[in-house]
Design a protein around this motif. Structure first.
Motif, short mmCIF file in Angstrom:
data_model
loop_
_atom_site.label_atom_id
_atom_site.label_comp_id
_atom_site.label_asym_id
_atom_site.label_seq_id
_atom_site.Cartn_x
_atom_site.Cartn_y
_atom_site.Cartn_z
N ALA A 108 0.83 -1.21 0.00
CA ALA A 108 0.00 0.00 0.00
C ALA A 108 0.86 1.26 0.00
O ALA A 108 0.55 2.24 -0.69
CB ALA A 108 -0.93 0.00 1.22
N VAL A 109 1.95 1.23 0.77
CA VAL A 109 2.84 2.39 0.82
C VAL A 109 3.51 2.59 -0.54
O VAL A 109 3.62 3.73 -1.03
CB VAL A 109 3.89 2.21 1.93
N LYS A 110 3.95 1.52 -1.16
CA LYS A 110 4.57 1.62 -2.49
C LYS A 110 3.58 2.18 -3.52
O LYS A 110 3.94 3.00 -4.37
CB LYS A 110 5.09 0.27 -2.94
N GLU A 111 2.34 1.74 -3.44
CA GLU A 111 1.33 2.25 -4.35
C GLU A 111 1.09 3.74 -4.13
O GLU A 111 0.97 4.52 -5.07
CB GLU A 111 0.02 1.48 -4.19
N ASN A 112 1.05 4.16 -2.86
CA ASN A 112 0.85 5.57 -2.55
C ASN A 112 1.97 6.44 -3.10
O ASN A 112 1.76 7.62 -3.42
CB ASN A 112 0.72 5.78 -1.05
N GLU A 113 3.17 5.87 -3.19
CA GLU A 113 4.30 6.63 -3.70
C GLU A 113 4.19 6.94 -5.19
O GLU A 113 5.01 7.69 -5.73
CB GLU A 113 5.61 5.89 -3.40
N THR A 114 3.17 6.38 -5.85
CA THR A 114 2.92 6.70 -7.26
C THR A 114 1.75 7.66 -7.44
O THR A 114 1.51 8.13 -8.55
CB THR A 114 2.61 5.41 -8.05
N LYS A 115 1.02 7.95 -6.36
CA LYS A 115 -0.20 8.77 -6.45
C LYS A 115 0.11 10.22 -6.10
O LYS A 115 0.64 10.49 -5.01
CB LYS A 115 -1.27 8.23 -5.51
N PRO A 116 -0.23 11.16 -6.97
CA PRO A 116 0.11 12.56 -6.69
C PRO A 116 -0.52 13.10 -5.42
O PRO A 116 0.11 13.89 -4.70
CB PRO A 116 -0.38 13.30 -7.93
N ASP A 117 -1.76 12.69 -5.11
CA ASP A 117 -2.38 13.22 -3.89
C ASP A 117 -1.68 12.70 -2.64
O ASP A 117 -1.47 13.45 -1.67
CB ASP A 117 -3.87 12.88 -3.85
N ALA A 118 -1.27 11.43 -2.63
CA ALA A 118 -0.57 10.87 -1.48
C ALA A 118 0.83 11.47 -1.35
O ALA A 118 1.30 11.76 -0.24
CB ALA A 118 -0.49 9.36 -1.60
N ILE A 119 1.50 11.66 -2.47
CA ILE A 119 2.83 12.28 -2.45
C ILE A 119 2.74 13.69 -1.89
O ILE A 119 3.55 14.11 -1.05
CB ILE A 119 3.43 12.31 -3.87
N ALA A 120 1.73 14.44 -2.35
CA ALA A 120 1.57 15.82 -1.89
C ALA A 120 1.26 15.87 -0.40
O ALA A 120 1.80 16.70 0.34
CB ALA A 120 0.46 16.50 -2.68
N SER A 121 0.39 14.98 0.08
CA SER A 121 0.01 14.98 1.49
C SER A 121 1.22 14.67 2.38
O SER A 121 1.43 15.32 3.42
CB SER A 121 -1.10 13.96 1.73
N LYS A 122 2.02 13.70 2.00
CA LYS A 122 3.20 13.35 2.78
C LYS A 122 4.18 14.52 2.85
O LYS A 122 4.70 14.86 3.92
CB LYS A 122 3.87 12.12 2.17
N HIS A 219 -1.73 18.97 -8.18
CA HIS A 219 -2.39 18.86 -6.88
C HIS A 219 -1.76 19.91 -5.97
O HIS A 219 -0.54 19.89 -5.75
CB HIS A 219 -2.21 17.47 -6.29
N ILE A 220 -2.56 20.79 -5.44
CA ILE A 220 -2.06 21.91 -4.64
C ILE A 220 -2.61 21.80 -3.22
O ILE A 220 -3.82 21.68 -3.02
CB ILE A 220 -2.46 23.26 -5.25
N LEU A 221 -1.70 21.85 -2.24
CA LEU A 221 -2.08 21.89 -0.84
C LEU A 221 -1.42 23.10 -0.18
O LEU A 221 -0.24 23.38 -0.42
CB LEU A 221 -1.61 20.62 -0.12
N LEU A 222 -2.19 23.82 0.61
CA LEU A 222 -1.68 24.94 1.39
C LEU A 222 -2.15 24.78 2.82
O LEU A 222 -3.22 24.23 3.07
CB LEU A 222 -2.19 26.29 0.87
N GLY A 223 -1.38 25.29 3.76
CA GLY A 223 -1.86 25.24 5.13
C GLY A 223 -0.78 25.56 6.14
O GLY A 223 0.33 25.96 5.79
N LEU A 224 -1.14 25.33 7.39
CA LEU A 224 -0.24 25.59 8.50
C LEU A 224 -0.78 24.89 9.73
O LEU A 224 -1.99 24.60 9.81
CB LEU A 224 -0.09 27.08 8.77
#
Length: 311
Positions: A108-122, A219-224
């Motif tokens: 599951a972790v390896k699969e997430n490493e291919t997904k832009p949303d998971a990469i961005a969240s990490k 995929h864009i994430l902003l925050g604090l």
């Protein structure tokens, strides 16, 4: 309604795992339900299904919890609660189940490493929290380091009676609820003293990270880091976020970014309160060629409109 919902939470979320074995907390949470020292995983599932009960749970950075929904009639309730107590207090962590779930988590972790949303969240959490435990995320190598003994040790250290939080809702009076609580916690491990204190969150410097990816959209994430569960402004901030980006079609971000400019199909903002300051996160997806314009617009809205919304 002749039903009963029981939830047991522990201070055993992802932040309790060692950094070099990130993913341990989630693995323990899964394996608690994989059989006891008296019953196999299949027997546990059959006993729960035989009385129409449902066994569930969840885990986040702070907490790990297991939940049970059962009919409140005596036979069904007794079997469901007894089975629930058995897996909570006497998990066996079978070697075969450990190997299976460890391999599943690595995949599951390896699969997430291919997904832009998971990469961005990490990356988003790493930028916000740095060396703080909230930044921890499982990687194939950290999951691979976990041994079955680590699972047992984590359970004994964190799934303890003195820090269990029980919620019981439904067809039960106070006396019955107290008996259920005692039954579910009596055999849990005991721990001396308080758990290790969570370090304070420090506000990060403003920074922007761009990660190349072949996906057709950005995929864009902003925050604090923004909101702890104990914050006195908890409810005012939730209301303010409804105006900013939590109100769907009527939020300012939606109107300015989607309706007026068509930069994104969906845009949102939300608070995730944690024991320490959890994030305020704004997210959207947009065409790569207009990512810069969309990001600039979101920043402008946040800078100007949040002041209006929150005073």
């Amino acid at each position: 309604i002749p039903m009963l919902d029981v939830n047991v939470d522990f201070d055993a979320g992802g932040r309790r795992a060692p950094a070099d074995k990130a993913g341990l907390a989630g693995l323990v949470h899964t394996l608690v339900k994989a059989g006891s020292d008296a019953s196999s995983e299949e027997e546990i599932s059959r006993r729960i299904a035989d009385v129409g009960a449902q066994l569930d749970g969840g885990i986040d950075r702070d907490r790990a919890g297991l939940s049970l929904r059962t009919l409140s009639s005596e036979r069904e309730r007794a079997q469901a609660i007894g089975t629930f107590a058995e897996i909570l207090q006497r998990p066996a962590f079978p070697a075969a189940a450990f190997a299976r779930e460890q391999a599943r988590l690595v995949d599951a972790v390896k699969e997430n490493e291919t997904k832009p949303d998971a990469i961005a969240s990490k990356a988003f959490y790493r930028l916000m929290y740095g060396a703080h435990p909230y930044a921890l995320a499982p990687a194939p190598e950290t999951v691979g380091r976990i041994e079955r003994a680590d699972v047992e040790s984590f359970y004994r250290a964190n799934y303890v009676a003195g820090r269990a939080v029980l919620t019981i809702v439904g067809d039960a009076d106070r006396a019955l609820a107290e008996r259920i609580a005692e039954q579910l916690t009596a055999g849990l491990p005991r721990a001396a003293g308080a758990p290790a204190a969570l370090p304070a969150v420090t506000q990060p410097a403003s920074q922007t990270l761009r990660i190349a990816h072949p996906a057709s959209q950005s995929h864009i994430l902003l925050g604090l880091p923004a909101l702890a569960r104990s914050d006195p402004d908890y409810f005012p901030l939730l209301v303010g976020n409804y105006v900013l980006g939590g109100g769907g079609f009527v939020s300012r971000l939606y109107l300015e970014v989607r309706e007026k400019r068509g930069y994104a199909y969906k845009i949102y903002s939300y608070f995730l309160p944690l024991a320490q300051q959890g994030p305020l996160q704004i997210g959207l997806q947009t065409k790569k060629e207009q990512a810069g314009e969309a990001l600039a617009r979101v920043r402008a809205i946040f800078a100007a409109e949040a002041v209006v919304a929150w005073g």
